[in-house]
Design a protein around this motif. Structure first.
Motif, PDB file in Angstrom:
ATOM      1  N   ILE A  44      40.277   1.946  51.539  1.00  0.00           N
ATOM      2  CA  ILE A  44      39.226   0.949  51.748  1.00  0.00           C
ATOM      3  C   ILE A  44      39.417   0.249  53.090  1.00  0.00           C
ATOM      4  O   ILE A  44      38.468   0.067  53.850  1.00  0.00           O
ATOM      5  CB  ILE A  44      39.206  -0.062  50.582  1.00  0.00           C
ATOM      6  CG1 ILE A  44      38.639   0.639  49.351  1.00  0.00           C
ATOM      7  CG2 ILE A  44      38.414  -1.311  50.938  1.00  0.00           C
ATOM      8  CD1 ILE A  44      38.625  -0.175  48.109  1.00  0.00           C
ATOM      9  N   ARG A  45      40.634  -0.117  53.395  1.00  0.00           N
ATOM     10  CA  ARG A  45      40.905  -0.760  54.682  1.00  0.00           C
ATOM     11  C   ARG A  45      40.537   0.177  55.836  1.00  0.00           C
ATOM     12  O   ARG A  45      39.932  -0.246  56.819  1.00  0.00           O
ATOM     13  CB  ARG A  45      42.378  -1.162  54.784  1.00  0.00           C
ATOM     14  CG  ARG A  45      42.708  -1.888  56.075  1.00  0.00           C
ATOM     15  CD  ARG A  45      44.201  -2.132  56.198  1.00  0.00           C
ATOM     16  NE  ARG A  45      44.652  -3.164  55.320  1.00  0.00           N
ATOM     17  CZ  ARG A  45      44.959  -4.396  55.732  1.00  0.00           C
ATOM     18  NH1 ARG A  45      44.834  -4.726  56.981  1.00  0.00           N
ATOM     19  NH2 ARG A  45      45.388  -5.276  54.864  1.00  0.00           N
ATOM     20  N   ASP A  46      40.880   1.446  55.711  1.00  0.00           N
ATOM     21  CA  ASP A  46      40.539   2.429  56.738  1.00  0.00           C
ATOM     22  C   ASP A  46      39.026   2.525  56.920  1.00  0.00           C
ATOM     23  O   ASP A  46      38.530   2.556  58.051  1.00  0.00           O
ATOM     24  CB  ASP A  46      41.118   3.797  56.372  1.00  0.00           C
ATOM     25  CG  ASP A  46      40.818   4.849  57.417  1.00  0.00           C
ATOM     26  OD1 ASP A  46      41.164   4.644  58.604  1.00  0.00           O
ATOM     27  OD2 ASP A  46      40.217   5.884  57.058  1.00  0.00           O
ATOM     28  N   VAL A  47      38.291   2.545  55.828  1.00  0.00           N
ATOM     29  CA  VAL A  47      36.831   2.602  55.895  1.00  0.00           C
ATOM     30  C   VAL A  47      36.291   1.378  56.623  1.00  0.00           C
ATOM     31  O   VAL A  47      35.464   1.499  57.532  1.00  0.00           O
ATOM     32  CB  VAL A  47      36.211   2.729  54.485  1.00  0.00           C
ATOM     33  CG1 VAL A  47      34.718   2.467  54.509  1.00  0.00           C
ATOM     34  CG2 VAL A  47      36.507   4.099  53.898  1.00  0.00           C
ATOM     35  N   VAL A  48      36.760   0.204  56.228  1.00  0.00           N
ATOM     36  CA  VAL A  48      36.263  -1.037  56.834  1.00  0.00           C
ATOM     37  C   VAL A  48      36.581  -1.084  58.325  1.00  0.00           C
ATOM     38  O   VAL A  48      35.720  -1.422  59.143  1.00  0.00           O
ATOM     39  CB  VAL A  48      36.838  -2.276  56.114  1.00  0.00           C
ATOM     40  CG1 VAL A  48      36.504  -3.555  56.862  1.00  0.00           C
ATOM     41  CG2 VAL A  48      36.325  -2.335  54.683  1.00  0.00           C
TER      42      VAL A  48
ATOM     43  N   GLN B 195      29.883  -0.987  47.947  1.00  0.00           N
ATOM     44  CA  GLN B 195      28.893  -0.458  47.006  1.00  0.00           C
ATOM     45  C   GLN B 195      27.474  -0.786  47.477  1.00  0.00           C
ATOM     46  O   GLN B 195      26.585   0.067  47.419  1.00  0.00           O
ATOM     47  CB  GLN B 195      29.117  -1.043  45.608  1.00  0.00           C
ATOM     48  CG  GLN B 195      30.384  -0.593  44.944  1.00  0.00           C
ATOM     49  CD  GLN B 195      30.690  -1.384  43.676  1.00  0.00           C
ATOM     50  OE1 GLN B 195      29.848  -2.091  43.141  1.00  0.00           O
ATOM     51  NE2 GLN B 195      31.925  -1.268  43.210  1.00  0.00           N
ATOM     52  N   ILE B 196      27.271  -1.997  47.949  1.00  0.00           N
ATOM     53  CA  ILE B 196      25.958  -2.399  48.461  1.00  0.00           C
ATOM     54  C   ILE B 196      25.579  -1.533  49.650  1.00  0.00           C
ATOM     55  O   ILE B 196      24.432  -1.058  49.750  1.00  0.00           O
ATOM     56  CB  ILE B 196      25.952  -3.896  48.835  1.00  0.00           C
ATOM     57  CG1 ILE B 196      26.053  -4.743  47.574  1.00  0.00           C
ATOM     58  CG2 ILE B 196      24.716  -4.254  49.659  1.00  0.00           C
ATOM     59  CD1 ILE B 196      26.326  -6.216  47.821  1.00  0.00           C
TER      60      ILE B 196
ATOM     61  N   GLY C 260      28.378   8.921  48.791  1.00  0.00           N
ATOM     62  CA  GLY C 260      29.402   9.427  47.880  1.00  0.00           C
ATOM     63  C   GLY C 260      30.509   8.420  47.631  1.00  0.00           C
ATOM     64  O   GLY C 260      31.024   8.313  46.511  1.00  0.00           O
ATOM     65  N   PHE C 261      30.880   7.686  48.669  1.00  0.00           N
ATOM     66  CA  PHE C 261      31.931   6.677  48.513  1.00  0.00           C
ATOM     67  C   PHE C 261      31.474   5.578  47.559  1.00  0.00           C
ATOM     68  O   PHE C 261      32.256   5.087  46.747  1.00  0.00           O
ATOM     69  CB  PHE C 261      32.326   6.101  49.868  1.00  0.00           C
ATOM     70  CG  PHE C 261      33.606   5.311  49.841  1.00  0.00           C
ATOM     71  CD1 PHE C 261      34.776   5.858  49.350  1.00  0.00           C
ATOM     72  CD2 PHE C 261      33.649   4.022  50.326  1.00  0.00           C
ATOM     73  CE1 PHE C 261      35.965   5.139  49.326  1.00  0.00           C
ATOM     74  CE2 PHE C 261      34.824   3.291  50.315  1.00  0.00           C
ATOM     75  CZ  PHE C 261      35.981   3.838  49.814  1.00  0.00           C
TER      76      PHE C 261
END
Length: 116
Positions: free
Chosen positions: A90-94, A46-47, A73-74
């Protein structure tokens, strides 16, 4: 109090580093710790999204390889549709999307480009 673009870039880099550290916890066996890591990762994402939404057009334009609208958007999805967030996403994004973002903003800072 408004934050400068330099501060927002630092916020992005700090949050990326935190996400990277916290994602390693997701493979543990303590469900309470896993829950806390998931919450911490979501907060840092979010940050990142909020900070990215306040970067200047020059910073964004200098890095067209980054999916800036998707980052913003995320953040909105995490905040407003929190009940539908999948930890696998979330894991994929990170793991796959944050490293190129870190490289881009770090490159921007290291290039010495003026950041308004």
């Amino acid at each position: 109090m408004s934050r400068s673009v330099e501060q927002r870039i630092e916020d992005i880099l700090d949050s990326i580093e935190r996400c990277r550290r916290y994602v390693a916890v997701l493979d543990g066996s303590d469900s309470d710790v896993i829950d806390m890591a998931e919450d911490a990762i979501e907060r840092n994402l979010q940050i990142i999204g909020e900070a990215a939404s306040h970067l200047t057009a020059e910073v964004v334009a200098a890095h067209p390889e980054i999916a800036w609208p998707q980052i913003r958007g995320f953040r909105n999805i995490l905040v407003h549709q929190y009940f539908g967030v999948d930890i696998a996403v979330i894991r994929d994004v990170v793991e796959n999307y944050l490293p190129p973002l870190a490289d881009a903003v770090r490159q921007h800072v290291e290039s010495g480009e003026d950041v308004p």
